[in-house]
Design an enzyme around this catalytic site. Structure first.
Site, PDB file in Angstrom:
ATOM      1  N   GLU A  37       0.825  -1.218   0.000  1.00 48.33           N
ATOM      2  CA  GLU A  37       0.000   0.000   0.000  1.00 48.33           C
ATOM      3  C   GLU A  37       0.857   1.266   0.000  1.00 48.33           C
ATOM      4  OE1 GLU A  37      -2.215  -3.406   1.722  1.00 48.33           O
ATOM      5  OE2 GLU A  37      -0.290  -2.487   2.179  1.00 48.33           O
ATOM      6  N   TYR A 167      -1.347 -11.893  -3.600  1.00 42.49           N
ATOM      7  CA  TYR A 167      -1.260 -13.115  -2.796  1.00 42.49           C
ATOM      8  C   TYR A 167       0.157 -13.341  -2.280  1.00 42.49           C
ATOM      9  CZ  TYR A 167      -1.201 -18.057  -1.587  1.00 42.49           C
ATOM     10  OH  TYR A 167      -1.040 -19.242  -0.916  1.00 42.49           O
ATOM     11  N   ARG A 168       0.266 -13.664  -0.987  1.00 39.89           N
ATOM     12  CA  ARG A 168       1.547 -13.968  -0.354  1.00 39.89           C
ATOM     13  C   ARG A 168       1.453 -15.344   0.298  1.00 39.89           C
ATOM     14  NH1 ARG A 168       2.563 -10.374  -3.152  1.00 39.89           N
ATOM     15  NH2 ARG A 168       3.621  -8.394  -2.681  1.00 39.89           N
ATOM     16  N   SER A 194      -2.398 -10.636 -10.676  1.00 43.03           N
ATOM     17  CA  SER A 194      -1.489 -11.279 -11.615  1.00 43.03           C
ATOM     18  C   SER A 194      -2.216 -12.464 -12.239  1.00 43.03           C
ATOM     19  CB  SER A 194      -0.221 -11.752 -10.900  1.00 43.03           C
ATOM     20  OG  SER A 194       0.483 -10.654 -10.358  1.00 43.03           O
ATOM     21  N   LYS A 233      -2.319  -8.594 -14.621  1.00 40.08           N
ATOM     22  CA  LYS A 233      -0.900  -8.330 -14.853  1.00 40.08           C
ATOM     23  C   LYS A 233      -0.213  -9.613 -15.328  1.00 40.08           C
ATOM     24  CE  LYS A 233      -0.651  -7.094 -10.582  1.00 40.08           C
ATOM     25  NZ  LYS A 233      -0.185  -6.629  -9.240  1.00 40.08           N
ATOM     26  N   ARG A 234       0.566  -9.502 -16.415  1.00 42.57           N
ATOM     27  CA  ARG A 234       1.233 -10.667 -16.989  1.00 42.57           C
ATOM     28  C   ARG A 234       2.747 -10.518 -17.025  1.00 42.57           C
ATOM     29  NH1 ARG A 234      -2.903 -11.355 -22.145  1.00 42.57           N
ATOM     30  NH2 ARG A 234      -4.625 -12.388 -21.013  1.00 42.57           N
ATOM     31  N   ASP A 265       3.132  -3.180  -7.676  1.00 46.07           N
ATOM     32  CA  ASP A 265       2.594  -1.998  -6.993  1.00 46.07           C
ATOM     33  C   ASP A 265       2.783  -0.752  -7.847  1.00 46.07           C
ATOM     34  OD1 ASP A 265       2.020  -3.648  -4.794  1.00 46.07           O
ATOM     35  OD2 ASP A 265       4.012  -3.319  -3.956  1.00 46.07           O
ATOM     36  N   ASP A 301      11.919  -0.965  -3.895  1.00 45.81           N
ATOM     37  CA  ASP A 301      10.480  -1.154  -4.113  1.00 45.81           C
ATOM     38  C   ASP A 301       9.863   0.029  -4.846  1.00 45.81           C
ATOM     39  OD1 ASP A 301      11.084  -3.228  -2.323  1.00 45.81           O
ATOM     40  OD2 ASP A 301       9.112  -3.133  -1.396  1.00 45.81           O
TER      41      ASP A 301
END
Length: 324
Positions: A37, A167-168, A194, A233-234, A265, A301
């Site tokens: 975020e 996802y994590r 993704s 997202k690819r 992000d 990041d």
């Protein structure tokens, strides 16, 4: 009356300690702010939009560092300090040129105590867009309830809700994530995932990956249930947006990749920035691709994300040259 804040993000930010090689070998660690975020917050704020980050930090130097860094990026903070819990920490290990590993020390962190009361205080600013991620929902039952409450309240108020699945696997299983994210996604105007995450918001599990047909089926189902845009997202293969009017695809911007952490992000930040500027879906997708390219071609990041004057840099400057 215009909204007081363009974008509100809501989640946990941590201190990230980055190594240039195997952690077991020791060596220097560089200190950064990490968090999906807050990464999005920086990307959107650098493009000139007003942004507020809401979250909880510990009463420790790590929390002070996070707040100082966010404020230096002209991001307003709607935060709470929890003196009984520490600010979360993560280590990022550059194990090889192509593999980076994350090690989290966030269990029981201050950030995991996000609550409905925090949501109420943050939403009082009346944002145009609320951005949430699946990461926050995975932190604790309390944080999950806060995310669900935030999505429901914002949707009821007519605020645009953006949800990135993010996802994590170190935080929860795919089945656990699906049980929470599938109903949560139905509050989203913009759903971002993704290609290997999209099945987590499907009504029925479709396996680890998604073929093009499966992607279209899931997207069509989400659109029928009220989601406005399904953004997939690819990675190096680009991205696609599914809407009621059809689908729009865009390739990734060709750059030299040196660090993929934070690229998703950055992509999201570009998409939301163009939305805030009134751009159509094609414009949003193009800006998303540009910010993703900046992210993968710079270290960190969010540190290499562009300001508005730099958005055309990748188009106007030849690779390997120096602007003089």
């Amino acid at each position: 009356m215009s909204a007081a804040v363009d974008l509100l993000t809501f989640g946990e930010s941590m201190v990230s300690l980055r190594s240039g090689g195997p952690l077991s070998a020791g060596g220097r660690l560089d200190m950064h702010v990490a968090g999906a975020e807050s990464n999005v917050s920086v990307g959107v704020a650098r493009l000139g939009h007003s942004v507020t980050w809401a979250g909880v930090v510990g009463a420790d130097p790590h929390g002070e560092y996070i707040l100082r860094q966010l404020r230096s990026e002209r991001i307003a903070t709607q935060h709470r300090v929890d003196a009984t819990r520490p600010t979360g920490v993560m280590f990022l290990e550059r194990r090889t040129a192509d593999i980076t590993r994350a090690f989290y020390y966030r269990a029981g962190s201050a950030g995991s105590t996000l609550s409905r009361e925090d949501v109420d205080r943050a939403l009082a600013a009346g944002p145009r867009v609320l951005h949430l991620t699946g990461i926050t929902a995975a932190l604790s039952p309390e944080a999950r309830q806060a995310v669900e409450y935030a999505a429901e309240r914002a949707a009821a108020k007519g605020i645009v809700v953006s949800l990135d699945v993010n996802y994590r696997s170190r935080l929860w299983s795919r089945d656990e994530a699906r049980a929470v994210l599938q109903p949560l996604a139905l509050h989203a105007n913009i759903l971002i995932a993704s290609d290997d995450e999209l099945d987590l918001v499907a009504a029925e599990p479709l396996g680890e990956g998604s073929s093009d047909d499966a992607e279209s089926t899931i997207a069509a189902s989400l659109l029928e249930q009220g989601v406005g845009e399904v953004v997939v997202k690819r990675g190096a293969a680009g991205a696609v947006v599914h809407t009621a009017d059809g689908r729009i695809e865009a390739p990734a911007v060709a750059v030299t990749s040196i660090d993929t952490v934070g690229a998703g992000d950055a992509f999201t930040a570009g998409y939301l920035s163009a939305l805030l500027d009134g751009g159509d879906v094609a414009c949003r997708l193009q800006r998303a691709a540009v910010l993703g390219a900046f992210a993968v071609s710079t270290a960190g990041d969010w540190e290499g994300l562009p300001n508005r004057d730099e958005l055309s840099m990748l188009d106007t400057t030849a690779s390997g040259t120096t602007q003089r």
